[in-house]
Each structure stands twice: as C-alpha cells, then as structure tokens.
Scaffold this motif. Structure first.
Motif, PDB file in Angstrom:
ATOM      1  N   ARG A  53       0.832  -1.201   0.000  1.00 44.03           N
ATOM      2  CA  ARG A  53       0.000   0.000   0.000  1.00 44.03           C
ATOM      3  C   ARG A  53       0.871   1.256   0.000  1.00 44.03           C
ATOM      4  NH1 ARG A  53      -3.825   0.187   4.961  1.00 44.03           N
ATOM      5  NH2 ARG A  53      -4.508  -1.768   3.977  1.00 44.03           N
ATOM      6  N   GLU A  54       1.965   1.216   0.763  1.00 44.44           N
ATOM      7  CA  GLU A  54       2.870   2.361   0.827  1.00 44.44           C
ATOM      8  C   GLU A  54       3.556   2.588  -0.517  1.00 44.44           C
ATOM      9  OE1 GLU A  54       4.547   5.493   3.159  1.00 44.44           O
ATOM     10  OE2 GLU A  54       2.991   4.026   3.652  1.00 44.44           O
ATOM     11  N   GLN A  55       3.965   1.519  -1.172  1.00 47.69           N
ATOM     12  CA  GLN A  55       4.606   1.634  -2.484  1.00 47.69           C
ATOM     13  C   GLN A  55       3.644   2.232  -3.503  1.00 47.69           C
ATOM     14  OE1 GLN A  55       5.872  -2.400  -3.180  1.00 47.69           O
ATOM     15  NE2 GLN A  55       7.929  -2.037  -2.348  1.00 47.69           N
ATOM     16  N   HIS A  72       4.145   5.843  -5.468  1.00 51.82           N
ATOM     17  CA  HIS A  72       4.159   5.951  -6.926  1.00 51.82           C
ATOM     18  C   HIS A  72       3.083   6.913  -7.420  1.00 51.82           C
ATOM     19  CE1 HIS A  72       6.217   1.753  -7.200  1.00 51.82           C
ATOM     20  NE2 HIS A  72       7.059   2.713  -6.866  1.00 51.82           N
ATOM     21  N   LYS A  73       1.945   6.909  -6.739  1.00 54.79           N
ATOM     22  CA  LYS A  73       0.872   7.827  -7.112  1.00 54.79           C
ATOM     23  C   LYS A  73       1.298   9.271  -6.868  1.00 54.79           C
ATOM     24  CE  LYS A  73      -3.989   8.905  -6.164  1.00 54.79           C
ATOM     25  NZ  LYS A  73      -5.191   8.525  -5.359  1.00 54.79           N
ATOM     26  N   ARG A 133       3.790  10.402  -9.551  1.00 55.52           N
ATOM     27  CA  ARG A 133       3.141  10.751 -10.817  1.00 55.52           C
ATOM     28  C   ARG A 133       2.427  12.087 -10.711  1.00 55.52           C
ATOM     29  NH1 ARG A 133       1.658   5.249 -10.544  1.00 55.52           N
ATOM     30  NH2 ARG A 133      -0.406   5.832  -9.804  1.00 55.52           N
ATOM     31  N   ARG A 134       1.848  12.351  -9.549  1.00 55.23           N
ATOM     32  CA  ARG A 134       1.050  13.571  -9.389  1.00 55.23           C
ATOM     33  C   ARG A 134       1.921  14.793  -9.162  1.00 55.23           C
ATOM     34  NH1 ARG A 134      -3.709  14.542  -4.851  1.00 55.23           N
ATOM     35  NH2 ARG A 134      -4.245  16.682  -5.462  1.00 55.23           N
ATOM     36  N   TYR A 135       2.890  14.685  -8.223  1.00 57.21           N
ATOM     37  CA  TYR A 135       3.652  15.856  -7.810  1.00 57.21           C
ATOM     38  C   TYR A 135       4.968  16.032  -8.564  1.00 57.21           C
ATOM     39  CZ  TYR A 135       0.331  15.926  -3.985  1.00 57.21           C
ATOM     40  OH  TYR A 135      -0.817  15.961  -3.245  1.00 57.21           O
ATOM     41  N   LEU A 136       5.553  14.919  -9.040  1.00 59.21           N
ATOM     42  CA  LEU A 136       6.796  15.040  -9.790  1.00 59.21           C
ATOM     43  C   LEU A 136       6.546  15.020 -11.289  1.00 59.21           C
ATOM     44  CD1 LEU A 136       9.203  12.758  -7.748  1.00 59.21           C
ATOM     45  CD2 LEU A 136       8.590  15.137  -7.395  1.00 59.21           C
TER      46      LEU A 136
END
Length: 258
Positions: free
Chosen positions: A76-78, A82-83, A86-89
């Motif tokens: 769940r942490e991984q 990753h989400k 994708r969103r912030y970077l």
C-alpha cells in the motif's frame, strides 16, 4: 561578494547535483503524523519508520507504530508513493531527455520569479557557515493559481545556504496571517509552519535530518489540522547495492531490526 540572487542560483545548481556523487548512504527515517481536532487535541496518530537512501531509490517501509510492516502495508505504501510521484513530480517516462525533474527543480523558475531574495547575513548551521537568505513575496507577480498566489503572498520564508557547497542547510517558512476565501465563507488557511534541517554526509550528498510541519485550515464547516515530524538517523555507507552474499542492504537492515 555574492549577491542574494547569485547565492540562490548556486543553490539551485547544487540541488541538481545532490545525491549524484560517488558516495551512497542508507539511513532510517522515522515519521510521526498526528491528526488534531479543532482544539488541538490528538484524534489519531501513527509512527512509520522507513529505510531511505541518498541515490534516489524509493524509501522502504519497515515498521508502523513499532511493529514490523506487513506485506499489505508495504504494498500500500509503495502504491501511494508511486501515485504521489506521478502527481507531484509529473513523471511521464523513466528515460529520455524529456523526463520531468523533481518538484523543487521543476518549480524553481516559478518561485524564483515569485520571491525576491535578500541577503540577511551569515550564521552557523551544524558548525558550518551559511548565507541567510530572506525570501520576500513579489506581490506584483501573479501565479496562474489564484489560491496559491494568495498563499505565497503571505509566506515568510528564510533559507540558510552553505557557504562552501551552496546546498540548502535549513529552511523555515510560515504563513504570516490567515488567508480567507470569499471572506471566510468558503474556508481559510489559518496557519502553516514548515521547518527543514539538512545534514551533510559527503560532498554533494545532503539529506533531511529533521522536518517538522504544522497545518491548520478550514473548508466550509470542516477543520483540517495536523502536525508532522520526521527525524533521520543511523547513517551508513551503502555504495554497493548488494553485499557479499547477494542480499540487498535493506533486507539485511530489516533482519537486524526485527
């Protein structure tokens, strides 16, 4: 003889080099997050411990509230990490010249225009001399997001830039006064306080040693109030991904901890 803007430009270049040196380190990062009610009482909280690295690898969840993390918690942490990447970077591809940079570098030009740096002196940070840079909001410069622009206009931020390597050694930022929306009918950002202290491990290898943040906001009738503190420790050399037995260092550390 350097101006404040020249120091900030050197700090931007140093940030791009950070973590790309020959030395690689691994360390523990312990984060405590607390959700507070409107009166400041703790509603719920949890502590997570991670194995982190200085070469850009994803940090690994080791424990939650002192208990070894389960496979489900790790997965769940991984997925959450990753989400966020994708969103912030804004990562689109893993390879190629068009790969997006990290959040700080990606928005460096944006904040360079929004804030005017002022050299306020020289102070010692972790026994190393550092330039003190006050960042003053440029209210004449308008950001695309009106909400972010209003927040940035009320930010009081200060940087401590290492005199020798020009890496940022410390950051303090806070909201000078609450920011309301539609006169407070929709909501308000009441308080934001952020403090980051960096630790030098080797040339061009700096990591966050202590990070603390407090956030207090209201959206309509609901209050969002939390605080977070992260501390890093147990810094060790990890220049090789594998040991003599072919086992990853993170697996060795997990076995030692549990």
């Amino acid at each position: 003889g350097l101006t404040a803007r020249q120091i900030v430009e050197k700090a931007r270049e140093a940030a791009k080099r950070n973590g790309k040196g020959n030395a690689v380190f691994t360390f523990l990062r312990k984060a405590r997050i607390e959700d507070l009610d409107s009166k400041g009482n703790i509603r719920k909280g949890y502590t997570k411990t991670y194995r982190a690295y200085t070469d850009g690898r994803d940090q690994e969840l080791l424990s939650v509230d002192g208990k070894q993390a389960s496979r489900r918690q790790i997965a769940r942490e991984q997925a959450r990490n990753h989400k966020q990447q994708r969103r912030y970077l804004a990562r689109k591809t893993e390879n190629g010249a068009n790969r997006s940079e990290n959040l700080v570098t990606k928005n460096a030009d944006l904040f360079r225009e929004k804030f005017t740096p002022v050299l306020a002196g020289v102070e010692s940070v972790n026994a190393r001399p550092a330039y003190v840079i006050q960042l003053r909001p440029n209210t004449d410069h308008k950001l695309k997001s009106k909400t972010i622009n209003r927040f940035m206009n009320q930010f009081d931020a200060k940087l401590w830039v290492d005199k020798e390597e020009f890496h940022i050694a410390r950051i303090d930022a806070k909201l000078k006064k609450p920011v309301t929306f539609l006169g407070g009918l929709v909501g308000a950002g009441n308080a934001i306080n952020i403090s980051v202290s960096e630790k030098r491990l080797a040339s061009d290898t700096w990591v966050d040693e202590i990070v603390s943040a407090n956030f207090d906001a209201r959206m309509f009738w609901k209050t969002y109030k939390f605080r977070m503190k992260s501390e890093s420790s147990n810094f060790e050399s990890a220049t090789s991904l594998d040991d003599e037995n072919g086992t990853k260092p993170a697996e060795n550390r997990r076995n030692q901890l549990f």
